[in-house]
Design a protein around this motif. Structure first.
Motif, PDB file in Angstrom:
ATOM      1  N   GLY A  91      47.098 -37.094  30.870  1.00 36.62           N
ATOM      2  CA  GLY A  91      45.695 -37.149  30.486  1.00 36.62           C
ATOM      3  C   GLY A  91      44.792 -36.291  31.339  1.00 36.62           C
ATOM      4  N   ASP A  92      45.315 -35.762  32.453  1.00 39.00           N
ATOM      5  CA  ASP A  92      44.530 -34.861  33.296  1.00 39.00           C
ATOM      6  C   ASP A  92      44.588 -33.440  32.742  1.00 39.00           C
ATOM      7  OD1 ASP A  92      44.072 -37.015  34.995  1.00 39.00           O
ATOM      8  OD2 ASP A  92      45.547 -36.375  36.489  1.00 39.00           O
ATOM      9  N   TYR A 138      40.154 -35.006  35.919  1.00 34.18           N
ATOM     10  CA  TYR A 138      41.002 -36.187  35.846  1.00 34.18           C
ATOM     11  C   TYR A 138      40.582 -37.037  34.647  1.00 34.18           C
ATOM     12  CZ  TYR A 138      41.798 -34.494  40.534  1.00 34.18           C
ATOM     13  OH  TYR A 138      42.085 -33.678  41.600  1.00 34.18           O
ATOM     14  N   ALA A 139      41.568 -37.684  34.030  1.00 35.19           N
ATOM     15  CA  ALA A 139      41.310 -38.419  32.791  1.00 35.19           C
ATOM     16  C   ALA A 139      40.150 -39.394  32.937  1.00 35.19           C
ATOM     17  CB  ALA A 139      42.575 -39.158  32.366  1.00 35.19           C
ATOM     18  N   GLU A 140      40.076 -40.069  34.086  1.00 36.29           N
ATOM     19  CA  GLU A 140      39.029 -41.079  34.261  1.00 36.29           C
ATOM     20  C   GLU A 140      37.634 -40.474  34.421  1.00 36.29           C
ATOM     21  OE1 GLU A 140      41.060 -40.592  38.363  1.00 36.29           O
ATOM     22  OE2 GLU A 140      41.619 -40.555  36.237  1.00 36.29           O
ATOM     23  N   ASP A 141      37.576 -39.163  34.672  1.00 40.22           N
ATOM     24  CA  ASP A 141      36.273 -38.513  34.830  1.00 40.22           C
ATOM     25  C   ASP A 141      35.760 -37.875  33.543  1.00 40.22           C
ATOM     26  OD1 ASP A 141      36.206 -39.213  37.513  1.00 40.22           O
ATOM     27  OD2 ASP A 141      37.213 -37.368  38.145  1.00 40.22           O
ATOM     28  N   ILE A 144      34.373 -41.120  27.707  1.00 39.58           N
ATOM     29  CA  ILE A 144      34.993 -41.665  26.509  1.00 39.58           C
ATOM     30  C   ILE A 144      33.915 -42.233  25.595  1.00 39.58           C
ATOM     31  CG2 ILE A 144      36.519 -43.457  25.592  1.00 39.58           C
ATOM     32  CD1 ILE A 144      38.205 -43.184  28.106  1.00 39.58           C
ATOM     33  N   SER A 151      38.758 -43.855  19.717  1.00 39.50           N
ATOM     34  CA  SER A 151      37.948 -43.343  20.816  1.00 39.50           C
ATOM     35  C   SER A 151      38.093 -41.831  20.897  1.00 39.50           C
ATOM     36  CB  SER A 151      38.377 -43.974  22.148  1.00 39.50           C
ATOM     37  OG  SER A 151      39.706 -43.602  22.466  1.00 39.50           O
ATOM     38  N   ARG A 153      37.877 -38.813  23.923  1.00 38.68           N
ATOM     39  CA  ARG A 153      37.724 -38.416  25.315  1.00 38.68           C
ATOM     40  C   ARG A 153      37.315 -36.942  25.328  1.00 38.68           C
ATOM     41  NH1 ARG A 153      40.040 -40.763  29.869  1.00 38.68           N
ATOM     42  NH2 ARG A 153      41.624 -41.777  28.575  1.00 38.68           N
ATOM     43  N   TYR A 155      36.632 -33.513  27.303  1.00 38.87           N
ATOM     44  CA  TYR A 155      36.920 -32.755  28.514  1.00 38.87           C
ATOM     45  C   TYR A 155      35.968 -31.582  28.699  1.00 38.87           C
ATOM     46  CZ  TYR A 155      41.404 -35.230  28.657  1.00 38.87           C
ATOM     47  OH  TYR A 155      42.377 -36.195  28.725  1.00 38.87           O
TER      48      TYR A 155
END
Length: 289
Positions: A91-92, A138-141, A144, A151, A153, A155
């Motif tokens: 996911g990154d 990074y995926a969490e950054d 979403i 959902s 996400r 980037y």
């Protein structure tokens, strides 16, 4: 809300990725975007899907383009000769502007099999000598957006009302759309952006004509060649299976002739030869180790 005259995207072309076994420590490769069709994909040049272990992509140079690397599975270690070193997980995404002279290495971590998608993105001729830079997303950054039955996400670029953190020299959008069975969503993209999608899992209906694509399917999309970047177009997506996951990429064409040759992308063979000479002369700096 869609306006009556808004461009509704349809599928221009579609295909499924074919894979070939490689010599160890490389394992398997497929061309999501074949390199010989860059005129169709502009500003994108190629996209490779790779499975590999440590030692496959040691220190190597680049000049004249950008890369966007999405980690599907495993762990990817990035090393560059500017002192950068990091490990990316599923996911990154890593963005690189090779600019005038990049040296880097990309490796699986320990005994992991790294599974990645690497997109090559062109630079305009007047930006090919820009400074080299790297950015890890990074995926969490990546923000979403929750939608009915799924959902998104984001980037890069402005998608679904949010802006992704990637700071590409040539602006693009990159989003990951997750849909459950029978869930649908209309994604808005700038109408003058050339765009394509890649199906990571499940099955999806795409575009105005509800073209069906399964896992490993690729589709290029219609766009308004002389349109307005500020004017949106609409892309219809509908999940036909649980856990449908697709990546959507878009960017405005640069409309320049390029020469992709080995690790370099320039505008003439003379510039390619100069890049090789500069590398031999040590102008790209020390190895990435």
């Amino acid at each position: 809300m869609q306006s009556e005259n808004q461009l509704k995207r349809r599928v221009r072309d579609q295909w499924y990725v074919e894979y070939q076994e490689m010599n160890f420590p490389a394992i398997q490769k497929g061309w999501v975007l074949p390199a010989d069709r860059w005129k169709d994909f502009d500003p994108f040049i190629l996209m490779a899907e790779d499975w590999f272990k440590k030692g496959t992509f040691p220190d190597h140079p680049h000049r004249g383009f950008q890369t966007v690397t999405y980690v599907i599975d495993g762990r990817l270690e990035h090393i560059d000769n500017g002192g950068g070193r990091d490990i990316l997980e599923p996911g990154d995404v890593q963005y690189m502007n090779a600019g005038w002279a990049a040296r880097r290495a990309e490796d699986g971590v320990e005994d992991d099999v790294a599974h990645t998608l690497q997109l090559w993105l062109n630079l305009p001729q007047d930006r090919k000598q820009t400074e080299t830079l790297y950015q890890n997303i990074y995926a969490e950054d990546a923000p979403i957006v929750n939608i009915d039955g799924g959902s998104i996400r984001v980037y890069s670029g402005g998608v679904a009302g949010v802006k992704g953190p990637m700071e590409s020299i040539v602006p693009i959008t990159l989003s990951e759309v997750n849909l459950t069975e029978d869930a649908s969503y209309t994604l808005e993209l700038p109408e003058d952006h050339n765009a394509f999608i890649y199906v990571l899992s499940g099955e999806v209906e795409v575009g105005e004509e509800n073209t069906t694509l399964k896992k490993h399917g690729v589709a290029t999309l219609s766009y308004q060649e002389n349109g307005d970047s500020e004017k949106p177009s609409s892309l219809h997506l509908k999940g036909n299976r649980r856990r449908t996951r697709v990546l959507v990429y878009s960017g405005r064409p640069i409309k320049e002739t390029i020469v992709p040759y080995g690790p370099f992308v320039m505008n003439s063979m003379e510039e390619i030869k100069q890049a090789f000479q500069d590398f031999r002369d040590g102008k790209f700096g020390p190895p990435a180790v």
